[in-house]
Design an enzyme around this catalytic site. Structure first.
Site, PDB file in Angstrom:
ATOM      1  N   GLY A  36       0.615  -1.193   0.098  1.00  7.88           N
ATOM      2  CA  GLY A  36       0.031  -0.129   0.231  1.00  7.88           C
ATOM      3  C   GLY A  36       0.856   1.260  -0.068  1.00  7.88           C
ATOM      4  O   GLY A  36       0.554   2.401  -0.750  1.00  7.88           O
ATOM      5  N   THR A  37       2.014   1.248   1.017  1.00  9.85           N
ATOM      6  CA  THR A  37       2.764   2.542   0.678  1.00  9.85           C
ATOM      7  C   THR A  37       3.415   2.888  -0.687  1.00  9.85           C
ATOM      8  O   THR A  37       3.259   4.154  -0.961  1.00  9.85           O
ATOM      9  CB  THR A  37       3.895   2.246   1.829  1.00  9.85           C
ATOM     10  OG1 THR A  37       3.244   2.392   3.141  1.00  9.85           O
ATOM     11  CG2 THR A  37       4.690   3.561   1.807  1.00  9.85           C
ATOM     12  N   ASN A  87      -8.997   3.057   8.080  1.00 10.41           N
ATOM     13  CA  ASN A  87      -8.253   2.148   8.637  1.00 10.41           C
ATOM     14  C   ASN A  87      -8.139   1.811  10.157  1.00 10.41           C
ATOM     15  O   ASN A  87      -7.999   1.049  11.218  1.00 10.41           O
ATOM     16  CB  ASN A  87      -6.884   1.848   8.369  1.00 10.41           C
ATOM     17  CG  ASN A  87      -6.001   3.191   8.513  1.00 10.41           C
ATOM     18  OD1 ASN A  87      -6.419   4.143   8.194  1.00 10.41           O
ATOM     19  ND2 ASN A  87      -4.801   2.801   9.417  1.00 10.41           N
ATOM     20  N   GLN A 131      -7.737  -0.865   3.282  1.00  8.99           N
ATOM     21  CA  GLN A 131      -8.842  -1.440   4.144  1.00  8.99           C
ATOM     22  C   GLN A 131     -10.157  -1.696   3.676  1.00  8.99           C
ATOM     23  O   GLN A 131     -10.803  -2.506   4.367  1.00  8.99           O
ATOM     24  CB  GLN A 131      -8.881  -0.468   5.190  1.00  8.99           C
ATOM     25  CG  GLN A 131      -9.193  -0.876   6.781  1.00  8.99           C
ATOM     26  CD  GLN A 131      -8.086  -1.650   7.300  1.00  8.99           C
ATOM     27  OE1 GLN A 131      -6.868  -1.121   7.494  1.00  8.99           O
ATOM     28  NE2 GLN A 131      -7.933  -2.976   7.121  1.00  8.99           N
ATOM     29  N   SER A 171      -3.387  -3.235  -0.887  1.00 10.45           N
ATOM     30  CA  SER A 171      -2.254  -4.023  -0.263  1.00 10.45           C
ATOM     31  C   SER A 171      -2.666  -5.425  -0.071  1.00 10.45           C
ATOM     32  O   SER A 171      -3.796  -5.936   0.434  1.00 10.45           O
ATOM     33  CB  SER A 171      -1.870  -3.171   0.852  1.00 10.45           C
ATOM     34  OG  SER A 171      -0.667  -4.032   1.737  1.00 10.45           O
ATOM     35  N   HIS A 173      -1.361  -7.997   2.103  1.00 16.66           N
ATOM     36  CA  HIS A 173      -1.484  -8.340   3.609  1.00 16.66           C
ATOM     37  C   HIS A 173      -2.727  -7.895   4.139  1.00 16.66           C
ATOM     38  O   HIS A 173      -3.004  -8.553   5.208  1.00 16.66           O
ATOM     39  CB  HIS A 173      -0.214  -7.930   4.136  1.00 16.66           C
ATOM     40  CG  HIS A 173      -0.145  -6.779   4.884  1.00 16.66           C
ATOM     41  ND1 HIS A 173      -0.317  -6.297   6.083  1.00 16.66           N
ATOM     42  CD2 HIS A 173       0.119  -5.482   4.193  1.00 16.66           C
ATOM     43  CE1 HIS A 173      -0.292  -5.257   6.327  1.00 16.66           C
ATOM     44  NE2 HIS A 173       0.023  -4.583   5.051  1.00 16.66           N
ATOM     45  N   THR A 186      12.786  -6.100 -11.888  1.00 20.28           N
ATOM     46  CA  THR A 186      12.428  -7.443 -12.003  1.00 20.28           C
ATOM     47  C   THR A 186      11.051  -7.838 -11.027  1.00 20.28           C
ATOM     48  O   THR A 186      11.113  -7.721  -9.910  1.00 20.28           O
ATOM     49  CB  THR A 186      13.373  -8.426 -11.633  1.00 20.28           C
ATOM     50  OG1 THR A 186      14.699  -8.065 -12.389  1.00 20.28           O
ATOM     51  CG2 THR A 186      13.029  -9.679 -11.832  1.00 20.28           C
ATOM     52  N   CYS A 210       0.827   1.199  11.024  1.00 18.99           N
ATOM     53  CA  CYS A 210       1.853   1.768  10.297  1.00 18.99           C
ATOM     54  C   CYS A 210       2.650   3.049  10.644  1.00 18.99           C
ATOM     55  O   CYS A 210       3.548   3.599  10.177  1.00 18.99           O
ATOM     56  CB  CYS A 210       1.293   1.953   8.999  1.00 18.99           C
ATOM     57  SG  CYS A 210       0.539   0.790   8.050  1.00 18.99           S
TER      58      CYS A 210
END
Length: 379
Positions: free
Chosen positions: A69-70, A149, A177, A197, A199, A235, A322
């Site tokens: 996300g960042t 979030n 979120q 994101s 995760h 890559t 975060c």
């Protein structure tokens, strides 16, 4: 253990790891290579991209895989603003994620952009009237998250995007979120850029994607070999792209799953408020993320309360994970007008698709005991 910190991160789906494993081991080819190993890796990457694109209702060429996300927020905000500067004017709100706030700060410090910060209500909401008033003919970008979030506030992104487009501005939304809980199709939201994101929806940390509409000019953050349609060189991480696509393919329909979990959330909120007088709900009552319930407990030590809950096998957090070890009050809670001392008593409960009513009943009992214990310690 009752894990109620899913807004911080979710467990990785076994299916996502299994799908990724070959691309970490025997199928180790570089997608840019012209031999057979490279061709197979390139095919897996294309299939993963197509899966994400179908879910977002966009073209595969509009999906760029990222490290999370960042990076996605940085690409969308810095990349679009620098390539399409117009009047160097940004519209956003102080309740945004740190990645959005820091990206805007970089534009201000390094590139002479100006920001109009939208006022937010005590529940974190913005009004369309305030958005409209902040817009200018030279506005470059509006960036607002779909669902907060920390306190769960949901913004009317589609309506805000219409206002932005009416003055020629671009619209970005962070749906990190919201993914899996709300409709995040770009055709529904009408945005020009969107951040995901992995995760937060069952894929490994370090996986993610950003949607960038059509042939919009984007100034890349990473310069190199021109991978990801010249928008993100380096890559490609085939394994994590495959894992992200697999996790997305396993998500339930948010139109059904969101309301189902929202019912559990509402019962939980009512139970907490009935059992604990000092529990104050943060965020809106109605337009709230289906799986987030956040409270403050004025007069108590928030960190001690978290430890007491952990002693009772209930895992929660005090807000965004975060903020890298910071002990300052949540910037979101301060932005909605909560006193700094009260903000430091915040506890956020965030549910998963597997959270049960029985777990939440036990969590309420554990919270009641924990509050009583911390109250006794406070004298």
């Amino acid at each position: 253990m009752i894990y109620l910190d899913n807004a911080a991160t979710t467990p990785v789906r076994p299916e996502a790891l299994q799908a990724a494993w070959p691309w970490l081991t025997s199928e180790f080819g570089n997608p840019s290579s012209t031999h057979e190993l490279g061709h197979r890796a390139s095919g897996a990457l294309s299939n993963a991209r197509a899966t994400v694109a179908t879910w977002l209702d966009c073209r595969p060429s509009e999906v760029v895989f990222t490290s999370g996300g960042t990076e996605g927020d940085n690409i969308a905000i810095l990349g679009l603003a620098l390539a399409n500067p117009r009047g160097r004017h940004i519209v956003s709100a102080h309740t945004e994620h740190e990645a959005v706030l820091a990206s805007i700060d970089a534009l201000v410090r390094l590139h002479n952009f100006e920001v109009s910060w939208l006022p937010v209500s005590s529940s974190g909401e913005v009004t369309l009237a305030d958005v409209n008033a902040a817009l200018r003919p030279g506005t470059t970008l509006v960036t607002l998250m779909l669902a907060n979030n920390e306190i769960g506030t949901i913004h009317p992104i589609a309506a805000i995007a219409e206002l932005a487009h009416a003055v020629g501005a671009l619209m970005h939304t962070d749906v990190v979120q919201a993914a899996g809980w709300l409709d995040v199709r770009v055709t529904t939201l009408g945005v020009d850029a969107l951040t995901l994101s992995g995760h937060k929806l069952g894929a490994p940390k370090g996986s993610g994607a950003v949607y960038l509409r059509g042939r919009l000019a984007v100034e890349p953050l990473l310069h190199g070999g021109g991978q990801e349609f010249d928008r993100r060189s380096g890559t490609e991480n085939v394994a994590w792209a495959v894992a992200l696509a697999t996790a997305i393919s396993l998500l339930d329909d948010p139109a059904q799953e969101g309301p189902r979990v929202a019912q559990l959330r509402d019962i939980f909120i009512t139970s907490v408020q009935s059992a604990i007088d000092r529990a104050q709900l943060t965020g809106p009552q109605l337009t709230r993320h289906p799986a987030i319930a956040s409270f403050t407990f004025a007069g108590l030590n928030g960190e001690t309360l978290l430890l007491e809950l952990e002693e009772r096998n209930v895992i929660v957090s005090s807000g965004s994970a975060c903020a890298a070890g910071k002990t300052d009050p949540s910037h979101v809670l301060l932005a909605v007008g909560i006193d700094p001392e009260v903000a430091q008593t915040s506890v956020r409960f965030s549910f998963s698709h597997e959270t049960t009513a029985e777990e939440l009943t036990r969590a309420v009992a554990a919270l009641t005991e924990a509050v009583a214990s911390v109250t006794a310690l406070a004298g």
